[in-house]
Design an enzyme around this catalytic site. Structure first.
Site, PDB file in Angstrom:
ATOM      1  N   ARG A  70       0.832  -1.218   0.000  1.00  0.00           N
ATOM      2  CA  ARG A  70       0.000   0.000   0.000  1.00  0.00           C
ATOM      3  C   ARG A  70       0.864   1.265   0.000  1.00  0.00           C
ATOM      4  O   ARG A  70       0.531   2.269   0.612  1.00  0.00           O
ATOM      5  CB  ARG A  70      -0.932   0.040   1.219  1.00  0.00           C
ATOM      6  CG  ARG A  70      -1.981  -1.039   1.237  1.00  0.00           C
ATOM      7  CD  ARG A  70      -2.936  -0.895   0.061  1.00  0.00           C
ATOM      8  NE  ARG A  70      -4.169  -1.622   0.292  1.00  0.00           N
ATOM      9  CZ  ARG A  70      -4.365  -2.901   0.000  1.00  0.00           C
ATOM     10  NH1 ARG A  70      -3.396  -3.589  -0.568  1.00  0.00           N
ATOM     11  NH2 ARG A  70      -5.507  -3.477   0.241  1.00  0.00           N
ATOM     12  N   SER A  82     -10.723  -0.825   3.663  1.00  0.00           N
ATOM     13  CA  SER A  82      -9.909  -0.967   4.878  1.00  0.00           C
ATOM     14  C   SER A  82      -9.500   0.416   5.373  1.00  0.00           C
ATOM     15  O   SER A  82      -8.943   1.201   4.609  1.00  0.00           O
ATOM     16  CB  SER A  82      -8.630  -1.743   4.571  1.00  0.00           C
ATOM     17  OG  SER A  82      -8.928  -2.998   4.018  1.00  0.00           O
ATOM     18  N   GLU A 104      -4.829   3.610   6.324  1.00  0.00           N
ATOM     19  CA  GLU A 104      -4.583   3.306   4.925  1.00  0.00           C
ATOM     20  C   GLU A 104      -5.275   4.384   4.089  1.00  0.00           C
ATOM     21  O   GLU A 104      -4.851   4.725   2.995  1.00  0.00           O
ATOM     22  CB  GLU A 104      -5.164   1.922   4.620  1.00  0.00           C
ATOM     23  CG  GLU A 104      -4.689   1.318   3.329  1.00  0.00           C
ATOM     24  CD  GLU A 104      -5.806   1.110   2.348  1.00  0.00           C
ATOM     25  OE1 GLU A 104      -5.527   0.584   1.286  1.00  0.00           O
ATOM     26  OE2 GLU A 104      -6.944   1.492   2.624  1.00  0.00           O
TER      27      GLU A 104
HETATM   28  N1  EPU Z   1     -10.320 -10.889  10.371  1.00  0.00           N
HETATM   29  C1  EPU Z   1     -10.888 -10.965  11.615  1.00  0.00           C
HETATM   30  N2  EPU Z   1     -11.856 -10.068  11.937  1.00  0.00           N
HETATM   31  C2  EPU Z   1     -12.300  -9.123  11.060  1.00  0.00           C
HETATM   32  C3  EPU Z   1     -11.712  -9.059   9.795  1.00  0.00           C
HETATM   33  C4  EPU Z   1     -10.705  -9.950   9.474  1.00  0.00           C
HETATM   34  O1  EPU Z   1     -10.535 -11.804  12.446  1.00  0.00           O
HETATM   35  O2  EPU Z   1     -13.214  -8.383  11.433  1.00  0.00           O
HETATM   36  C5  EPU Z   1      -9.286 -11.883   9.996  1.00  0.00           C
HETATM   37  C6  EPU Z   1      -9.849 -12.860   8.960  1.00  0.00           C
HETATM   38  O3  EPU Z   1     -10.492 -13.933   9.550  1.00  0.00           O
HETATM   39  C7  EPU Z   1      -8.606 -13.298   8.220  1.00  0.00           C
HETATM   40  C8  EPU Z   1      -7.706 -12.075   8.293  1.00  0.00           C
HETATM   41  O4  EPU Z   1      -8.220 -11.260   9.333  1.00  0.00           O
HETATM   42  O5  EPU Z   1      -7.967 -14.345   8.909  1.00  0.00           O
HETATM   43  C9  EPU Z   1      -7.635 -11.307   6.977  1.00  0.00           C
HETATM   44  O6  EPU Z   1      -8.925 -10.843   6.596  1.00  0.00           O
HETATM   45  P1  EPU Z   1      -9.318 -10.548   5.068  1.00  0.00           P
HETATM   46  O7  EPU Z   1      -9.010 -11.755   4.245  1.00  0.00           O
HETATM   47  O8  EPU Z   1     -10.689 -10.031   5.062  1.00  0.00           O
HETATM   48  O9  EPU Z   1      -8.298  -9.468   4.576  1.00  0.00           O
HETATM   49  P2  EPU Z   1      -7.673  -8.158   5.267  1.00  0.00           P
HETATM   50  O10 EPU Z   1      -6.235  -8.416   5.557  1.00  0.00           O
HETATM   51  O11 EPU Z   1      -8.519  -7.674   6.383  1.00  0.00           O
HETATM   52  C10 EPU Z   1      -6.790  -7.141   3.026  1.00  0.00           C
HETATM   53  C11 EPU Z   1      -6.880  -5.824   2.319  1.00  0.00           C
HETATM   54  C12 EPU Z   1      -8.223  -5.682   1.616  1.00  0.00           C
HETATM   55  C13 EPU Z   1      -8.380  -6.844   0.639  1.00  0.00           C
HETATM   56  C14 EPU Z   1      -8.286  -8.155   1.409  1.00  0.00           C
HETATM   57  C15 EPU Z   1      -8.338  -9.369   0.532  1.00  0.00           C
HETATM   58  C16 EPU Z   1      -5.460  -4.332   3.625  1.00  0.00           C
HETATM   59  C17 EPU Z   1      -5.407  -3.167   4.542  1.00  0.00           C
HETATM   60  N3  EPU Z   1      -6.684  -4.740   3.272  1.00  0.00           N
HETATM   61  O12 EPU Z   1      -7.778  -7.115   4.058  1.00  0.00           O
HETATM   62  O13 EPU Z   1      -8.209  -4.470   0.877  1.00  0.00           O
HETATM   63  O14 EPU Z   1      -9.624  -6.772  -0.044  1.00  0.00           O
HETATM   64  O15 EPU Z   1      -7.017  -8.194   2.122  1.00  0.00           O
HETATM   65  O16 EPU Z   1      -7.138  -9.557  -0.121  1.00  0.00           O
HETATM   66  O17 EPU Z   1      -4.423  -4.828   3.216  1.00  0.00           O
HETATM   67  C18 EPU Z   1      -8.773  -2.168   0.966  1.00  0.00           C
HETATM   68  O18 EPU Z   1      -7.577  -1.939   0.857  1.00  0.00           O
HETATM   69  O19 EPU Z   1      -9.617  -1.237   1.063  1.00  0.00           O
HETATM   70  C19 EPU Z   1      -9.219  -3.546   1.037  1.00  0.00           C
HETATM   71  C20 EPU Z   1     -10.503  -3.872   1.224  1.00  0.00           C
END
Ligand code: EPU
Length: 339
Positions: A164, A238, A334
């Protein structure tokens, strides 16, 4: 060039915040942005360039010039047997470019389906999702120097992409208008379905040899099931970045929380999902006045309709503080916070 005064920015930011731009203009061509640079910018105390408005939090009214980028279009600039170079003007809606590429079977950005925003904003923060980032297919971009109006090409190396991150968020912040971005895409696409949820979704549909359209459809389905649609509930995806911490810190947390999800990085650090940290701190699905954290993804802060930008920002600071108190980790926004 029409400069509008006191225009509500509500339709121009996905948080749906009713902040007002003291001055506002649209640019639809290179000539128009050059005109603004050479004849307008000097008269305003500050300026803000917006694309889809999907990654900004407007804390207050903006007492400068807001420039809305509406320079659109997609072109093929070069073609070889295996690859094609697709150039897109920066005001093009990102998902329109993805759709165009999926339709023509040009592979490489299908995992980034449905990410809100415009093409010009994509390299700024090296957008990424479901196992792909734009740096994987980025070739070069043309940017216009906001002081001189001269054009400059940035190669992938020069953009210094990170998680990012790019040079446009650091050393060159506020210095360039990104005019066009060129991607090198594959005419014989390699499918990238390493991300667990994609595999699961394809399996549910009995798809064993997916096309890039199948991958794009799966990503859209996953996003729609987890992330709120800004048209229905204001948000900017995010809100914070996933923090990267020293291994010792991650292991210390894991002693108390064995179920903590983690991604070990090549440099020895560990990335911990901010959504998980925020959920552990008790914010998931919690409403605070007109704002709160989404019930399906705690990392997404939402506007339940009437929140001001400052209210959302205060809420984000409270979330940041409680995560710091619980885990000793300071989350970094972010979203681009405009104060
Ligand atoms: N999780 C939780 N609780 C929550 C949310 C997530 O425990 O409320 C855990 C999930 O269970 C999982 C882990 O966190 O084990 C990761 O969650 P997720 O796959 O939803 O991805 P993320 O890391 O929260 C990132 C990006 C997203 C992107 C997703 C999918 C960042 C800041 N965000 O989210 O990007 O869609 O991966 O690849 O890196 C964005 O940038 O606006 C965005 C939505």
């Amino acid at each position: 060039m029409a400069i509008l005064e006191y225009l509500s920015l509500k339709p121009y930011n996905t948080f749906g915040i009713d902040a007002c731009a003291h001055y506002f203009c649209r640019v639809q061509s290179k000539e128009a942005i050059l005109h603004v640079i050479q004849h307008e910018l000097q008269y305003y105390p500050k300026f803000l360039i917006i694309g889809g408005g999907s990654n900004i939090l407007l804390c207050d009214d903006y007492d400068g010039l807001v420039i809305k980028n509406e320079i659109t279009g997609i072109e093929i600039t070069k073609e070889e047997e295996d690859f094609v170079w697709v150039k897109s003007y920066s005001g093009t809606v990102w998902h329109e470019l993805v759709r165009y590429c999926v339709l023509h079977n040009y592979g490489g950005i299908e995992n980034l389906s449905l990410i809100p925003g415009t093409v010009g904003a994509a390299p700024m923060q090296n957008i990424g999702a479901y196992g792909a980032e734009i740096k994987d297919t980025f070739d070069e971009l043309e940017a216009i120097d906001l002081q001189t109006g001269t054009s400059r090409t940035f190669t992938k190396e020069e953009c210094r992409f990170g998680y990012r991150e790019s040079i446009f968020k650091r050393e060159e912040k506020g210095k360039f208008f990104i005019y066009s971005v060129t991607f090198r895409l594959s005419k014989k696409p390699l499918i990238n379905i390493a991300y667990g949820d994609i595999q699961k979704t394809l399996l549910e549909k009995n798809i064993s040899i997916p096309t890039i359209k199948d991958v794009s459809d799966a990503v859209m389905e996953i996003r729609k099931s987890k992330l709120p649609d800004p048209k229905e509930l204001g948000n900017a995806g995010s809100f914070f970045k996933n923090p990267e911490v020293e291994k010792s810190i991650a292991e210390h947390i894991q002693l108390e929380f064995p179920a903590m999800p983690r991604y070990d990085l090549p440099d020895g650090k560990v990335k911990i999902p901010a959504g998980w940290l925020i959920e552990q701190a008790g914010w998931k699905g919690k409403l605070v006045g007109n704002t709160g954290n989404h019930a399906k993804q705690a990392l997404v802060i939402v506007n339940y309709g009437k929140a001001s930008g400052n209210e959302i920002w205060q809420h984000a600071l409270n979330v940041q503080k409680s995560v710091f108190e619980k885990f000793g980790i300071r989350l970094e926004p972010e979203v681009n916070v405009i104060r």
